[in-house]
Design a protein around this motif. Structure first.
Motif, PDB file in Angstrom:
ATOM      1  N   GLU A   1       0.822  -1.209   0.000  1.00  0.00           N
ATOM      2  CA  GLU A   1       0.000   0.000   0.000  1.00  0.00           C
ATOM      3  C   GLU A   1       0.853   1.255   0.000  1.00  0.00           C
ATOM      4  O   GLU A   1       0.547   2.239  -0.695  1.00  0.00           O
ATOM      5  CB  GLU A   1      -0.934  -0.014   1.213  1.00  0.00           C
TER       6      GLU A   1
ATOM      7  N   GLU B   1       2.361   1.618  -3.542  1.00  0.00           N
ATOM      8  CA  GLU B   1       1.347   2.018  -4.525  1.00  0.00           C
ATOM      9  C   GLU B   1       0.922   3.466  -4.322  1.00  0.00           C
ATOM     10  O   GLU B   1       0.738   4.213  -5.287  1.00  0.00           O
ATOM     11  CB  GLU B   1       0.136   1.102  -4.421  1.00  0.00           C
ATOM     12  N   ARG B   2       0.784   3.884  -3.064  1.00  0.00           N
ATOM     13  CA  ARG B   2       0.390   5.254  -2.772  1.00  0.00           C
ATOM     14  C   ARG B   2       1.456   6.246  -3.224  1.00  0.00           C
ATOM     15  O   ARG B   2       1.148   7.302  -3.782  1.00  0.00           O
ATOM     16  CB  ARG B   2       0.112   5.382  -1.266  1.00  0.00           C
TER      17      ARG B   2
ATOM     18  N   LYS C   1       1.312   6.461  -7.153  1.00  0.00           N
ATOM     19  CA  LYS C   1       0.158   7.181  -7.678  1.00  0.00           C
ATOM     20  C   LYS C   1       0.195   8.665  -7.346  1.00  0.00           C
ATOM     21  O   LYS C   1      -0.508   9.462  -7.981  1.00  0.00           O
ATOM     22  CB  LYS C   1      -1.122   6.557  -7.148  1.00  0.00           C
TER      23      LYS C   1
ATOM     24  N   PRO D   1      -1.119   1.369 -12.412  1.00  0.00           N
ATOM     25  CA  PRO D   1       0.117   0.778 -11.888  1.00  0.00           C
ATOM     26  C   PRO D   1      -0.163  -0.582 -11.241  1.00  0.00           C
ATOM     27  O   PRO D   1      -1.210  -0.800 -10.637  1.00  0.00           O
ATOM     28  CB  PRO D   1       0.583   1.800 -10.852  1.00  0.00           C
TER      29      PRO D   1
ATOM     30  N   VAL E   1       1.329  -3.384  -8.511  1.00  0.00           N
ATOM     31  CA  VAL E   1       2.240  -3.640  -7.397  1.00  0.00           C
ATOM     32  C   VAL E   1       1.963  -5.060  -6.915  1.00  0.00           C
ATOM     33  O   VAL E   1       0.863  -5.356  -6.435  1.00  0.00           O
ATOM     34  CB  VAL E   1       2.045  -2.629  -6.253  1.00  0.00           C
TER      35      VAL E   1
ATOM     36  N   ALA F   1       6.977  -3.172  -8.806  1.00  0.00           N
ATOM     37  CA  ALA F   1       6.040  -2.088  -9.119  1.00  0.00           C
ATOM     38  C   ALA F   1       6.205  -1.736 -10.588  1.00  0.00           C
ATOM     39  O   ALA F   1       7.338  -1.519 -11.059  1.00  0.00           O
ATOM     40  CB  ALA F   1       6.311  -0.877  -8.240  1.00  0.00           C
TER      41      ALA F   1
ATOM     42  N   PRO G   1       4.581   0.937 -13.025  1.00  0.00           N
ATOM     43  CA  PRO G   1       3.747   2.047 -13.506  1.00  0.00           C
ATOM     44  C   PRO G   1       4.014   2.344 -14.976  1.00  0.00           C
ATOM     45  O   PRO G   1       5.094   2.043 -15.495  1.00  0.00           O
ATOM     46  CB  PRO G   1       4.197   3.208 -12.621  1.00  0.00           C
TER      47      PRO G   1
END
Length: 278
Positions: A200, A203-204, A207, A218, A220, A234, A236
């Motif tokens: 998390e 990913e945060r 983004k 994206p 992850v 990851a 993206p």
């Protein structure tokens, strides 16, 4: 002088006038054919170049090349036609010209191969000026494309000249061929840290960068269970022009985000073991 005075010029002119008139007509006809042929060849060559420039899939250099070939071909045909008016047999002339062309072609086989490859590059456009590519095992930004060679500039600005025959015969890797690219990043976390929390955080952080595209979204995921860490990949997507800047930025921001969340990144430790000797 007396000999010249004794010549009957009127009789001589009357006798030879048909031959002179016929020869003069041949000269006049040859001049007319030559002048008209050269003008027409220039006009057609100009027309070929203009039509080539109107087509976006034909390079300017290739358009000029086609125009030059057209002009020289029509000029040679004009000269042959003018010589035929003088009674010169064009068959032998064409045979000699063909033999010379064959000899020149064999001696310049490598150069002609580069020209043919250059025409293919300009027609099919597997790469263009300004794009970063790998050709014949060499990587760099394309600076110039001509009929003989492609000129690259390496990342440290070294000039690389790749013959077109080598550029087109191997695998071409064009890093700017598509408008978007995927960045592959791998982050290692400790086995003792929560995977869901780590994913998390990553990913945060990804983004949060406005340059990361929402579509495709994206990805992850857990990638590898290593000997001392869990590797999270990851992936993206970004615009091709933003690739390296976003890659460098995300590498730093994700590291800072993991540190702020208290998630450790394992690294090799050297442990000294001291034994007591009794």
């Amino acid at each position: 002088m007396e000999f010249l005075n004794n010549i009957d010029w009127e009789a001589q002119m009357a006798e030879h006038w048909p031959v002179i008139a016929a020869y003069a007509l041949k000269v006049l006809g040859a001049l007319i054919v030559l002048i008209a042929g050269l003008r027409i060849s220039g006009w057609i060559a100009s027309l070929v170049r203009k039509q080539a420039l109107k087509r976006p899939n034909i390079d300017d250099t290739l358009g000029s090349f086609f125009a030059s070939i057209t002009r020289w071909f029509l000029t040679a045909a004009t000269i042959i036609a003018a010589l035929q008016l003088f009674g010169v047999q064009a068959t032998s002339f064409v045979a000699i010209l063909g033999a010379m062309t064959l000899a020149i072609g064999l001696s310049l086989q490598g150069a002609l191969g580069n020209i043919a490859s250059g025409i293919m590059v300009m027609l099919f456009r597997p790469y263009s000026v300004g794009q970063y590519v790998e050709l014949a095992g060499e990587g760099g930004t394309v600076k110039d494309i001509n009929l003989f060679q492609t000129i690259l500039a390496s990342p440290d600005n070294v000039q690389i000249i790749v013959p077109n025959s080598q550029a087109i015969s191997g695998v071409i890797r064009n890093y700017a061929g598509y408008p978007t690219r995927r960045i592959d990043l791998v982050f290692s976390v400790d086995y003792g840290d929560g995977l869901e929390n780590a994913m998390e955080v990553i990913e945060r952080a990804i983004k949060a960068d406005d340059r990361v595209l929402a579509d495709p979204a994206p990805v992850v995921r857990v990638n590898t269970l290593g000997a001392s860490s869990v590797d999270i990949v990851a992936r993206p997507w970004v615009k091709t022009s933003d690739y390296w800047e976003v890659r460098w930025t995300l590498t730093r921001t994700v590291k800072e985000a993991l540190d702020a969340a208290g998630i450790s990144i394992p690294y090799p430790h050297q442990v000294n073991i001291t034994r007591e000797v009794s």
